[in-house]
Motif scaffolding. Structure first.
Motif, short mmCIF file in Angstrom:
data_model
loop_
_atom_site.label_atom_id
_atom_site.label_comp_id
_atom_site.label_asym_id
_atom_site.label_seq_id
_atom_site.Cartn_x
_atom_site.Cartn_y
_atom_site.Cartn_z
N LEU A 1 -6.90 6.17 -0.98
CA LEU A 1 -5.72 5.32 -1.03
C LEU A 1 -5.93 4.12 -1.95
CD1 LEU A 1 -4.71 5.29 2.75
CD2 LEU A 1 -3.42 6.35 0.88
N ILE A 2 -7.13 3.56 -1.92
CA ILE A 2 -7.43 2.40 -2.77
C ILE A 2 -7.59 2.83 -4.22
CG2 ILE A 2 -9.11 0.60 -3.24
CD1 ILE A 2 -9.73 0.60 -0.22
N ASP A 3 -8.38 3.88 -4.46
CA ASP A 3 -8.64 4.32 -5.83
C ASP A 3 -7.39 4.81 -6.54
OD1 ASP A 3 -11.27 3.68 -5.42
OD2 ASP A 3 -11.95 5.75 -5.11
N SER A 4 -6.45 5.37 -5.77
CA SER A 4 -5.21 5.88 -6.37
C SER A 4 -4.18 4.79 -6.59
CB SER A 4 -4.61 6.98 -5.49
OG SER A 4 -4.24 6.45 -4.21
N GLY A 5 -4.49 3.59 -6.15
CA GLY A 5 -3.57 2.47 -6.33
C GLY A 5 -2.43 2.43 -5.33
N ARG A 6 -2.50 3.27 -4.30
CA ARG A 6 -1.42 3.28 -3.30
C ARG A 6 -1.35 1.96 -2.53
NH1 ARG A 6 2.45 7.33 -3.62
NH2 ARG A 6 1.49 9.33 -4.10
N ILE A 7 -2.52 1.44 -2.15
CA ILE A 7 -2.59 0.16 -1.46
C ILE A 7 -3.84 -0.58 -1.93
CG2 ILE A 7 -1.35 0.89 0.62
CD1 ILE A 7 -3.99 1.31 1.99
N THR A 8 -3.89 -1.85 -1.68
CA THR A 8 -5.07 -2.62 -2.05
C THR A 8 -6.12 -2.54 -0.94
OG1 THR A 8 -4.31 -4.68 -1.02
CG2 THR A 8 -3.59 -4.24 -3.28
N ALA A 9 -7.34 -2.89 -1.28
CA ALA A 9 -8.41 -2.87 -0.29
C ALA A 9 -8.09 -3.84 0.86
CB ALA A 9 -9.74 -3.24 -0.95
N GLY A 10 -7.50 -4.99 0.52
CA GLY A 10 -7.16 -5.96 1.56
C GLY A 10 -6.09 -5.45 2.50
N GLU A 11 -5.09 -4.77 1.96
CA GLU A 11 -4.03 -4.21 2.81
C GLU A 11 -4.59 -3.16 3.75
OE1 GLU A 11 -0.01 -4.44 0.05
OE2 GLU A 11 -1.48 -2.87 -0.36
N LEU A 12 -5.45 -2.30 3.22
CA LEU A 12 -6.04 -1.26 4.07
C LEU A 12 -6.90 -1.88 5.16
CD1 LEU A 12 -6.58 1.73 4.69
CD2 LEU A 12 -8.50 1.62 3.09
N GLU A 13 -7.69 -2.87 4.80
CA GLU A 13 -8.60 -3.48 5.77
C GLU A 13 -7.82 -4.16 6.90
OE1 GLU A 13 -11.68 -7.17 5.68
OE2 GLU A 13 -12.07 -5.54 4.26
N MET A 14 -6.77 -4.88 6.55
CA MET A 14 -5.99 -5.57 7.58
C MET A 14 -5.32 -4.57 8.52
SD MET A 14 -4.21 -8.75 5.53
CE MET A 14 -3.29 -9.19 7.00
N CYS A 15 -4.75 -3.52 7.96
CA CYS A 15 -4.08 -2.53 8.80
C CYS A 15 -5.09 -1.77 9.65
CB CYS A 15 -3.28 -1.58 7.93
SG CYS A 15 -2.15 -0.52 8.85
N HIS A 16 -6.24 -1.46 9.05
CA HIS A 16 -7.26 -0.71 9.77
C HIS A 16 -7.80 -1.48 10.95
CE1 HIS A 16 -11.67 0.00 10.35
NE2 HIS A 16 -11.22 1.21 10.56
N ILE A 17 -8.11 -2.76 10.75
CA ILE A 17 -8.69 -3.54 11.84
C ILE A 17 -7.68 -3.74 12.95
CG2 ILE A 17 -8.14 -5.91 11.13
CD1 ILE A 17 -11.59 -4.67 12.24
N GLY A 18 -6.40 -3.86 12.59
CA GLY A 18 -5.36 -3.97 13.61
C GLY A 18 -5.24 -2.70 14.42
#
Length: 256
Positions: A81-98
């Motif tokens: 998701l990050i490498d393809s530019g779909r979302i940023t690393a920060g967006e993924l991290e925030m959603c994941h931890i939640g």
């Protein structure tokens, strides 16, 4: 790794001390560990990271399905998701931890069935931001205490949400309005969370606040011998009586 009487899951703490890798399975879901740290959590009571990402608009559903198809078997969906530019690393991290803390709250709840651990099992998302077992235990206990302090009625968490009309002049927040629109006397708080694409714990908190303000019906069924819950707060005083709530909580605990 110290295990005390207040430990939510002694087995989790032992696995953390062993730096184990695999899946911890309980009644209400699964925790995934890598080297003793929790890297993901899943529970049928909590919307997954896919729901939180797509319902919130951060990621279109087709983008999620593409990542799952291309990188799921490699356990690298997050990285894709990050490498393809779909979302940023920060967006993924925030959603994941939640999503992790939300699901873990239910996984680490009271269990009636066996707890099992499958060594070597990996989650398809991959590592995003590992969380220590101590941090997860501490956050789970904090959330339990927060729920009890808002309104001491655990039955609300699993009962259909039955709304009451607000008093004249009572202003609801946007979050409360969207929740109450789905409160049809059939959906439970977790079902409403799934429909809204929001974390279940946040919905539990909101439902208890609504109950404390007299905007949600308390459950009508109670265990024999338990004291009756207090009447809802009057319309002229929307803030809950904290002292009264504490007395009711103490009475409930004494009856268990």
């Amino acid at each position: 790794m110290r295990i005390t009487a207040s430990t939510t899951s002694p087995m989790l703490m032992r696995l953390a001390g062993e730096r184990a890798t695999g899946a911890l399975l309980r009644d209400q879901g699964t925790l995934y560990l890598v080297d003793g740290h929790v890297v993901h959590a899943e529970s049928p009571a909590a919307p997954g990271i896919d729901v939180l990402l797509t319902a919130g608009g951060a990621l279109p559903p087709q983008g999620w399905q593409e990542a799952l198809s291309l990188a799921g078997t490699r356990h690298e969906v997050g990285r894709h998701l990050i490498d393809s530019g779909r979302i940023t690393a920060g967006e993924l991290e925030m959603c994941h931890i939640g999503a992790l803390f939300d699901a873990a709250f239910f996984v680490l709840g009271p269990a009636s069935g066996p707890t099992r651990f499958r060594y070597g099992v990996a989650h398809w998302l991959g590592r995003v931001r590992p969380v220590s077992a101590e941090t997860l235990e501490r956050e789970t206990r904090r959330r339990r205490a927060l729920l009890a302090s808002v309104w001491p009625c655990p039955e609300l968490d699993t009962s259909p949400v039955v709304p009451r009309p607000p008093a004249p002049g009572h202003k609801l927040t946007g979050r409360q309005i969207s929740l109450l629109r789905l409160a049809d006397g059939v959906r439970t708080p977790t079902a409403i969370a799934w429909a809204l694409g929001r974390p279940s714990f946040h919905t539990l908190i909101e439902v208890r606040r609504l109950a404390a303000a007299g905007l949600v019906e308390p459950p009508r069924t109670a265990e024999p011998g338990l004291p009756m819950l207090p009447a809802p707060v009057s319309d002229d005083h929307p803030e809950p009586d904290v002292a009264l709530l504490r007395r009711v909580r103490d009475a409930l605990e004494a009856s268990l």
